[in-house]
Write a protein that holds these residues in place. Structure first.
Motif, mmCIF file in Angstrom:
data_model
loop_
_atom_site.group_PDB
_atom_site.id
_atom_site.type_symbol
_atom_site.label_atom_id
_atom_site.label_comp_id
_atom_site.label_asym_id
_atom_site.label_seq_id
_atom_site.Cartn_x
_atom_site.Cartn_y
_atom_site.Cartn_z
ATOM 1 N N THR A 61 -0.955 7.463 2.781
ATOM 2 C CA THR A 61 -0.611 6.124 3.269
ATOM 3 C C THR A 61 -1.262 5.859 4.616
ATOM 4 O O THR A 61 -1.775 4.760 4.859
ATOM 5 C CB THR A 61 0.915 5.965 3.366
ATOM 6 O OG1 THR A 61 1.496 6.155 2.069
ATOM 7 C CG2 THR A 61 1.295 4.583 3.875
ATOM 8 N N ALA A 100 1.327 4.261 -2.969
ATOM 9 C CA ALA A 100 1.205 5.695 -2.672
ATOM 10 C C ALA A 100 2.458 6.452 -3.117
ATOM 11 O O ALA A 100 2.363 7.538 -3.707
ATOM 12 C CB ALA A 100 0.949 5.892 -1.184
ATOM 13 N N ARG A 101 3.629 5.874 -2.846
ATOM 14 C CA ARG A 101 4.882 6.524 -3.266
ATOM 15 C C ARG A 101 4.957 6.627 -4.783
ATOM 16 O O ARG A 101 5.396 7.653 -5.330
ATOM 17 C CB ARG A 101 6.099 5.741 -2.754
ATOM 18 C CG ARG A 101 6.381 5.866 -1.293
ATOM 19 C CD ARG A 101 7.823 5.462 -0.961
ATOM 20 N NE ARG A 101 8.214 4.200 -1.587
ATOM 21 C CZ ARG A 101 7.974 2.984 -1.095
ATOM 22 N NH1 ARG A 101 7.299 2.880 0.045
ATOM 23 N NH2 ARG A 101 8.375 1.900 -1.721
ATOM 24 N N ILE A 103 0.839 -1.208 0.000
ATOM 25 C CA ILE A 103 0.000 0.000 0.000
ATOM 26 C C ILE A 103 0.869 1.251 0.000
ATOM 27 O O ILE A 103 0.632 2.202 -0.765
ATOM 28 C CB ILE A 103 -0.948 -0.015 1.213
ATOM 29 C CG1 ILE A 103 -2.000 -1.122 1.047
ATOM 30 C CG2 ILE A 103 -1.621 1.348 1.388
ATOM 31 C CD1 ILE A 103 -2.835 -1.364 2.297
ATOM 32 N N ALA A 104 1.897 1.261 0.859
ATOM 33 C CA ALA A 104 2.794 2.419 0.923
ATOM 34 C C ALA A 104 3.547 2.603 -0.392
ATOM 35 O O ALA A 104 3.780 3.737 -0.840
ATOM 36 C CB ALA A 104 3.770 2.255 2.081
ATOM 37 N N LEU A 117 7.965 4.516 5.408
ATOM 38 C CA LEU A 117 8.448 5.632 4.598
ATOM 39 C C LEU A 117 9.742 6.227 5.129
ATOM 40 O O LEU A 117 10.231 7.220 4.585
ATOM 41 C CB LEU A 117 7.368 6.717 4.537
ATOM 42 C CG LEU A 117 6.022 6.297 3.937
ATOM 43 C CD1 LEU A 117 5.021 7.444 4.013
ATOM 44 C CD2 LEU A 117 6.178 5.818 2.506
ATOM 45 N N SER A 159 3.041 3.669 8.944
ATOM 46 C CA SER A 159 3.383 4.470 7.775
ATOM 47 C C SER A 159 4.741 5.142 7.948
ATOM 48 O O SER A 159 5.568 5.161 7.025
ATOM 49 C CB SER A 159 2.306 5.535 7.535
ATOM 50 O OG SER A 159 2.685 6.425 6.510
ATOM 51 N N TRP A 193 10.552 -1.966 2.288
ATOM 52 C CA TRP A 193 9.570 -2.764 1.532
ATOM 53 C C TRP A 193 10.074 -4.200 1.387
ATOM 54 O O TRP A 193 9.315 -5.162 1.575
ATOM 55 C CB TRP A 193 9.350 -2.124 0.168
ATOM 56 C CG TRP A 193 8.614 -2.974 -0.826
ATOM 57 C CD1 TRP A 193 7.266 -3.076 -0.986
ATOM 58 C CD2 TRP A 193 9.197 -3.843 -1.806
ATOM 59 N NE1 TRP A 193 6.960 -3.959 -2.001
ATOM 60 C CE2 TRP A 193 8.130 -4.445 -2.519
ATOM 61 C CE3 TRP A 193 10.505 -4.176 -2.151
ATOM 62 C CZ2 TRP A 193 8.336 -5.352 -3.551
ATOM 63 C CZ3 TRP A 193 10.720 -5.084 -3.179
ATOM 64 C CH2 TRP A 193 9.635 -5.669 -3.868
ATOM 65 N N ALA A 204 -5.190 -1.156 -3.866
ATOM 66 C CA ALA A 204 -4.656 0.071 -3.268
ATOM 67 C C ALA A 204 -4.797 1.235 -4.244
ATOM 68 O O ALA A 204 -5.160 2.355 -3.861
ATOM 69 C CB ALA A 204 -3.207 -0.120 -2.862
ATOM 70 N N LEU A 237 -3.817 2.795 5.193
ATOM 71 C CA LEU A 237 -3.494 1.722 6.144
ATOM 72 C C LEU A 237 -4.589 1.589 7.205
ATOM 73 O O LEU A 237 -4.969 0.466 7.575
ATOM 74 C CB LEU A 237 -2.150 1.993 6.811
ATOM 75 C CG LEU A 237 -0.910 1.893 5.918
ATOM 76 C CD1 LEU A 237 0.347 2.193 6.722
ATOM 77 C CD2 LEU A 237 -0.805 0.514 5.260
ATOM 78 N N PRO A 258 2.589 11.426 2.738
ATOM 79 C CA PRO A 258 2.441 10.370 3.750
ATOM 80 C C PRO A 258 1.024 10.240 4.302
ATOM 81 O O PRO A 258 0.609 9.143 4.682
ATOM 82 C CB PRO A 258 3.428 10.788 4.841
ATOM 83 C CG PRO A 258 4.483 11.568 4.115
ATOM 84 C CD PRO A 258 3.741 12.299 3.039
#
Length: 306
Positions: A109, A99-100, A95-96, A206, A202, A264, A157, A113, A106
């Motif tokens: 994310t 988003a990135r 998911i993060a 990140l 998160s 990750w 996501a 989450l 942030p």
């Protein structure tokens, strides 16, 4: 002169005789003391005490959600009480990563989450209310995509973020209201409870430094052969972390990756069956976590499978 007894008077009593001594009895033999019998309450408390001791012993290795394993086979965020399974960590990392890849801040994310935690406990479910499926319990009948698509963490996501960025003021709005605007749940206030957990997780995913997320992995997890693991890693990296290159020794490198991509990889280490991760003078292993290794200053993220 002889005195005559007066009528009605009793004669004077005779002199008292000494009282007879009671017969001596032989001294009683001491009766052996029996151990005190436990009361029914004591018997009832015995098993409870044993259970309490056992629970205290295993408490550091227990998690809230449906039999979550110990930290040795899960992930924690140091300095917080956040602890998740490797499955949950991997899904959160995906998911993060989505988003990135979209350049979202942030806060996106965090909201995603918290939403996935409420909807599925960060698990890619193949069931749900009516036809709800996946991390975000999206319904194919409501236009979210096919059954296969909404059970693809990258796709689901992405669909959540598609809806999120259409919500006016989502960057600063109250989390549960923003999430509800996307999800239209029957429990609109339920998302709010997960904001602290989502914020901590998160922040770890990140982070721009090692050890923000501490993970272990079960030995032997992941696909059986190196070739199979390499195929899984390269496909996932291509979709979530960057362009992968398979080197001659089987190591997968990802050029241009930074610490979020390294974290990750840590979150996915059990799924990939990784034996080591190297990044900018640091090395991660399932047994030791991140350790500084100044002799291996390599900027490309390197994922070892053997």
């Amino acid at each position: 002169m002889v005195s005559t007894p007066v009528a009605g008077r009793r004669p004077p009593p005779r002199a008292n005789r000494p009282a007879a001594r009671p017969a001596r009895r032989p001294p009683a033999r001491p009766t052996p003391r029996r151990p005190a019998r436990r009361t029914s309450r004591g018997r009832a408390l015995g098993p409870l005490v044993l259970v309490a001791v056992l629970l205290a012993a295993v408490a550091p290795f227990w998690r809230e959600e449906e039999g979550t394993p110990s930290v040795l086979a899960g992930c924690t965020v140091p300095g917080t009480d956040v602890a998740v399974t490797t499955e949950q960590a991997a899904n959160a990392a995906t998911i993060a990563a989505v988003a990135r890849s979209r350049g979202l801040p942030p806060r996106a994310t965090v909201i995603a989450l918290a939403t996935a935690q409420q909807e599925s406990r960060l698990r890619n479910l193949d069931y749900g209310d009516r036809d709800s499926l996946g991390l975000f319990q999206q319904r194919p009948s409501q236009g979210w995509g096919s059954e296969a698509q909404v059970q693809d963490p990258v796709y689901s996501a992405g669909k959540f973020f598609d809806g999120l960025v259409e919500v006016p003021g989502w960057e600063t709005g109250r989390l549960t209201e923003v999430a509800q605007a996307v999800q239209r749940s029957g429990y609109p206030e339920a998302y709010q409870q997960w904001e602290p957990m989502a914020s901590a997780l998160s922040g770890a995913l990140l982070a721009t430094s090692p050890s923000a997320l501490a993970c272990g992995a079960e030995p032997g997890a992941g696909p059986a052969t190196v070739a199979d693991r390499t195929a899984v890693v390269t496909e996932a990296a291509r979709r979530e972390a960057g362009a992968p290159t398979v080197e001659a020794d089987g190591t997968v490198s990802i050029a241009g990756a930074g610490w979020p991509e390294a974290t990750w990889a840590v979150a996915h280490a059990e799924r990939f069956g990784l034996t080591g991760i190297e990044m900018d003078g640091w090395r991660w292993t399932p047994a030791a976590g991140w350790e500084s290794t100044p002799s291996t200053f390599e900027l490309p993220l390197r994922l070892r499978l053997a």
